[in-house]
Design a protein around this motif. Structure first.
Motif, PDB file in Angstrom:
ATOM      1  N   PHE A  58      -2.818  -2.943  -1.968  1.00 10.62           N
ATOM      2  CA  PHE A  58      -1.873  -1.826  -1.966  1.00 10.62           C
ATOM      3  C   PHE A  58      -0.750  -2.104  -2.965  1.00 10.62           C
ATOM      4  CE2 PHE A  58      -3.626  -0.874   2.285  1.00 10.62           C
ATOM      5  CZ  PHE A  58      -3.707   0.508   2.238  1.00 10.62           C
ATOM      6  N   ALA A  59      -0.144  -3.279  -2.873  1.00 10.18           N
ATOM      7  CA  ALA A  59       0.968  -3.642  -3.749  1.00 10.18           C
ATOM      8  C   ALA A  59       0.511  -3.717  -5.204  1.00 10.18           C
ATOM      9  CB  ALA A  59       1.571  -4.976  -3.313  1.00 10.18           C
ATOM     10  N   MET A  60      -0.656  -4.305  -5.451  1.00 14.67           N
ATOM     11  CA  MET A  60      -1.170  -4.436  -6.816  1.00 14.67           C
ATOM     12  C   MET A  60      -1.365  -3.068  -7.477  1.00 14.67           C
ATOM     13  SD  MET A  60      -1.435  -7.695  -7.397  1.00 14.67           S
ATOM     14  CE  MET A  60      -2.469  -7.756  -8.841  1.00 14.67           C
ATOM     15  N   ALA A  61      -1.752  -2.068  -6.689  1.00 12.66           N
ATOM     16  CA  ALA A  61      -2.043  -0.736  -7.231  1.00 12.66           C
ATOM     17  C   ALA A  61      -0.869   0.229  -7.106  1.00 12.66           C
ATOM     18  CB  ALA A  61      -3.267  -0.162  -6.520  1.00 12.66           C
ATOM     19  N   GLY A  62       0.210  -0.194  -6.460  1.00 16.02           N
ATOM     20  CA  GLY A  62       1.352   0.686  -6.285  1.00 16.02           C
ATOM     21  C   GLY A  62       1.102   1.795  -5.276  1.00 16.02           C
ATOM     22  N   LEU A  63       0.244   1.523  -4.296  1.00 14.88           N
ATOM     23  CA  LEU A  63      -0.068   2.499  -3.252  1.00 14.88           C
ATOM     24  C   LEU A  63       0.702   2.157  -1.981  1.00 14.88           C
ATOM     25  CD1 LEU A  63      -3.903   2.717  -3.870  1.00 14.88           C
ATOM     26  CD2 LEU A  63      -2.194   4.449  -4.441  1.00 14.88           C
ATOM     27  N   THR A  64       0.868   3.141  -1.120  1.00 15.07           N
ATOM     28  CA  THR A  64       1.655   2.967   0.091  1.00 15.07           C
ATOM     29  C   THR A  64       0.765   2.912   1.331  1.00 15.07           C
ATOM     30  OG1 THR A  64       3.337   4.348  -0.968  1.00 15.07           O
ATOM     31  CG2 THR A  64       3.615   3.893   1.386  1.00 15.07           C
ATOM     32  N   PRO A  65       0.766   1.783   2.057  1.00 16.76           N
ATOM     33  CA  PRO A  65       0.004   1.724   3.309  1.00 16.76           C
ATOM     34  C   PRO A  65       0.773   2.374   4.451  1.00 16.76           C
ATOM     35  CG  PRO A  65       1.075  -0.373   2.917  1.00 16.76           C
ATOM     36  CD  PRO A  65       1.408   0.507   1.738  1.00 16.76           C
ATOM     37  N   ALA A  66       0.027   2.939   5.387  1.00 17.49           N
ATOM     38  CA  ALA A  66       0.632   3.498   6.604  1.00 17.49           C
ATOM     39  C   ALA A  66      -0.352   3.305   7.744  1.00 17.49           C
ATOM     40  CB  ALA A  66       0.943   4.978   6.423  1.00 17.49           C
ATOM     41  N   PRO A  67       0.143   3.127   8.956  1.00 14.93           N
ATOM     42  CA  PRO A  67      -0.766   2.966  10.093  1.00 14.93           C
ATOM     43  C   PRO A  67      -1.641   4.207  10.278  1.00 14.93           C
ATOM     44  CG  PRO A  67       1.492   2.414  10.700  1.00 14.93           C
ATOM     45  CD  PRO A  67       1.543   3.045   9.338  1.00 14.93           C
ATOM     46  N   ALA A  68      -2.897   3.974  10.605  1.00 21.33           N
ATOM     47  CA  ALA A  68      -3.803   5.069  10.948  1.00 21.33           C
ATOM     48  C   ALA A  68      -3.524   5.481  12.394  1.00 21.33           C
ATOM     49  CB  ALA A  68      -5.253   4.609  10.776  1.00 21.33           C
ATOM     50  N   ASP A  69      -4.080   6.604  12.798  1.00 25.98           N
ATOM     51  CA  ASP A  69      -3.856   7.086  14.160  1.00 25.98           C
ATOM     52  C   ASP A  69      -4.798   6.459  15.183  1.00 25.98           C
ATOM     53  OD1 ASP A  69      -1.771   8.873  13.462  1.00 25.98           O
ATOM     54  OD2 ASP A  69      -3.250  10.361  12.816  1.00 25.98           O
ATOM     55  N   LEU A  70      -6.066   6.211  14.783  1.00 27.96           N
ATOM     56  CA  LEU A  70      -7.089   5.804  15.747  1.00 27.96           C
ATOM     57  C   LEU A  70      -7.643   4.398  15.546  1.00 27.96           C
ATOM     58  CD1 LEU A  70      -9.075   9.161  15.741  1.00 27.96           C
ATOM     59  CD2 LEU A  70      -7.329   8.428  17.380  1.00 27.96           C
ATOM     60  N   VAL A  71      -7.443   3.818  14.361  1.00 30.52           N
ATOM     61  CA  VAL A  71      -7.967   2.482  14.076  1.00 30.52           C
ATOM     62  C   VAL A  71      -6.835   1.584  13.594  1.00 30.52           C
ATOM     63  CG1 VAL A  71     -10.273   3.362  13.530  1.00 30.52           C
ATOM     64  CG2 VAL A  71      -8.623   3.019  11.679  1.00 30.52           C
ATOM     65  N   ARG A  72      -7.074   0.283  13.586  1.00 30.20           N
ATOM     66  CA  ARG A  72      -6.037  -0.677  13.203  1.00 30.20           C
ATOM     67  C   ARG A  72      -5.828  -0.782  11.703  1.00 30.20           C
ATOM     68  NH1 ARG A  72      -8.730  -5.246  16.718  1.00 30.20           N
ATOM     69  NH2 ARG A  72     -10.447  -3.923  16.078  1.00 30.20           N
ATOM     70  N   ALA A  73      -6.804  -0.391  10.901  1.00 32.63           N
ATOM     71  CA  ALA A  73      -6.680  -0.470   9.442  1.00 32.63           C
ATOM     72  C   ALA A  73      -5.658   0.534   8.943  1.00 32.63           C
ATOM     73  CB  ALA A  73      -8.043  -0.205   8.796  1.00 32.63           C
TER      74      ALA A  73
END
Length: 94
Positions: A58-73
């Motif tokens: 995520f950091a390498m590509a400049g993307l933003t992670p956010a928690p999913a609603d139903l899974v841990r990823a």
């Protein structure tokens, strides 16, 4: 099919070592498939690089992670569509 099924391929890292993607899916049984728009193409392509285990794509590509609603990823905030998935099976093709 019921439930719906998504199939995708994960290549190995150099030296035939499984990438974090496959290792994480096997360990947790969960993952998120994020749709890629043309505007996100370059950044999402960067996430497929041959990174060391544990390196933050995520950091390498400049993307933003956010928690999913139903899974841990995490999902990608910038993606307009994210499918939260549970592993059904891994098929190894050699």
């Amino acid at each position: 099919s019921e439930p719906p099924v998504i199939a995708f391929a994960v290549t190995n890292r150099s030296g035939a070592v499984a990438k974090d993607t496959l290792r994480n899916i096997r360990e947790t049984g969960e993952f998120v498939v994020n749709f890629v728009t043309e505007a996100l193409g370059e950044a999402m392509n960067l996430t497929a690089g041959d990174f060391a285990p544990g390196q933050d794509e995520f950091a390498m590509a400049g993307l933003t992670p956010a928690p999913a609603d139903l899974v841990r990823a995490d999902r990608v905030v910038e993606s307009p569509v994210s499918y939260e998935c549970r592993l059904r099976e891994v098929i190894v093709i050699s």
